[in-house]
Design a protein around this motif. Structure first.
Motif, mmCIF file in Angstrom:
data_model
loop_
_atom_site.group_PDB
_atom_site.id
_atom_site.type_symbol
_atom_site.label_atom_id
_atom_site.label_comp_id
_atom_site.label_asym_id
_atom_site.label_seq_id
_atom_site.Cartn_x
_atom_site.Cartn_y
_atom_site.Cartn_z
ATOM 1 N N ALA A 119 -7.877 1.394 0.202
ATOM 2 C CA ALA A 119 -6.632 0.636 0.367
ATOM 3 C C ALA A 119 -6.680 -0.220 1.636
ATOM 4 C CB ALA A 119 -5.440 1.595 0.420
ATOM 5 N N GLU B 288 -9.679 7.202 -0.836
ATOM 6 C CA GLU B 288 -8.599 6.380 -1.361
ATOM 7 C C GLU B 288 -7.941 5.564 -0.249
ATOM 8 O OE1 GLU B 288 -9.623 9.615 -3.942
ATOM 9 O OE2 GLU B 288 -8.934 9.636 -1.857
ATOM 10 N N GLU B 289 -7.710 6.203 0.900
ATOM 11 C CA GLU B 289 -7.105 5.496 2.036
ATOM 12 C C GLU B 289 -8.026 4.404 2.551
ATOM 13 O OE1 GLU B 289 -4.471 9.238 3.846
ATOM 14 O OE2 GLU B 289 -6.514 8.831 4.562
ATOM 15 N N LYS C 283 -9.024 -3.189 1.170
ATOM 16 C CA LYS C 283 -8.399 -4.237 0.368
ATOM 17 C C LYS C 283 -7.419 -5.047 1.200
ATOM 18 C CE LYS C 283 -5.674 -4.967 -3.830
ATOM 19 N NZ LYS C 283 -4.983 -4.312 -4.982
#
Length: 322
Positions: free
Chosen positions: A309, A305-306, A312
């Motif tokens: 992010a 997830e990190e 992105k």
């Protein structure tokens, strides 16, 4: 007393006594004795085929024992060959593949023996074929074991080298995630904040307060720890295996030239020196003198997830900080 023999004479119509000459008697005796000796000799030859001496019996038992051991040895060699074949398959398809080593060709593993007849000394015996075949099988198996042994020795060296390489590759963020204000600029074409032209940004910019610790992202040796007009206070680390990393715009350099560092060692602090417009760390990763996208090297530090992010944020348009 010898019996007297008679014969009937038809001419005289009477019985007459049979008289035997001495020459005929001796002749019959000689032929009789010869026949007896001949029969005895033939009987001895035939009978001797069925009767063996103690030495012959011992040799026969030893030969049967050797044949039994030969069969057992042949079976064990077949089992050993099967185990070796499995090891060779794992060696080529697993071990050597994992460590990026070329597999050993089948021709090299099972190559025969050329040149002169190395088994000529085994010829000329009753069991020469059996002994020669077994010796050939042992020689082939021995050679395959030597090839496999050398391959495993190479795998051990590669494993140790692989461990060093994995420790050297830049694999963590140079600034702790909790210390970051934001990920300001990624690896792509950006507007330069001072030159005001589009320029390819070869690294990633991490904004953080001045004095935030900066860490080595992999094991290596500090090859430059200096101040430059562009990067300000900057540290270059050579990790080996073609990898190098750059840590720029520091407020203070902690590492020294020629110092050996390990992943996670403190090498300096975030600053705003050189051609920079805000406090941040400019971080680059190079492989064989070619800049790579650093975001692909954070597998040892970020959750999925990190990572998503950060990826992105790195793709967002905008200008760089240096």
């Amino acid at each position: 007393m010898a019996k007297v023999k008679y014969y009937y004479d038809e001419d005289t119509l009477s019985y007459r006594k049979i008289t035997v000459r001495k020459s005929q008697y001796y002749k019959k005796s000689v032929f009789g004795l010869f026949a007896i000796f001949l029969i005895a000799f033939i009987g001895f030859i035939v009978f001797s085929q069925f009767i063996m001496s103690p030495n012959e019996r011992a040799q026969a038992r030893e030969l049967e024992n050797l044949k039994l051991h030969y069969e057992l040895l042949t079976k064990r060699m077949e089992e050993s060959g099967a185990i070796l074949a499995q090891l060779q398959e794992r060696d080529n398809n697993i071990y050597r593949t994992y460590f990026e080593a070329n597999p050993i060709p089948e021709e090299q593993r099972k190559a025969g023996f050329g040149g002169v007849n190395r088994y000529k000394s085994l010829e000329g015996f009753d069991n020469s074929t059996m002994i020669t075949n077994l010796t050939k099988e042992i020689d082939v198996l021995s050679k395959q074991l030597v090839v496999q042994s050398k391959s495993l020795d190479e795998i051990v060296v590669l494993a140790k080298e692989k461990e060093k390489m994995l420790a050297a590759i830049p694999a963590i963020l140079p600034v702790k995630l909790e210390d970051l204000t934001r990920m300001a600029s990624g690896y792509k074409w950006r507007m330069h904040p001072i030159l005001k032209i589009r320029k390819f940004h070869k690294g990633m910019d991490f904004t953080a307060p001045v004095g935030t610790p900066i860490y080595a992202s992999g094991n290596g040796t500090v090859i430059r720890a200096e101040r430059s007009a562009t990067f300000g206070k900057v540290v270059y680390i050579d990790h080996g295996y073609g990898y190098k990393t750059i840590y720029a715009h520091m407020s203070m350099i902690k590492a020294k030239k020629n110092q050996n560092v390990k992943r996670g060692d403190l090498i300096g602090y975030v600053g705003n020196t050189g051609r920079s417009v805000s406090a941040h760390l400019h971080y680059e990763v190079h492989k064989n003198d070619r800049a790579l996208n650093p975001i692909n090297f954070y597998y040892g530090d970020l959750t999925p997830e990190e990572f998503a992010a950060m990826q992105k944020a790195a793709e967002e348009e905008g200008q760089s900080y240096d």
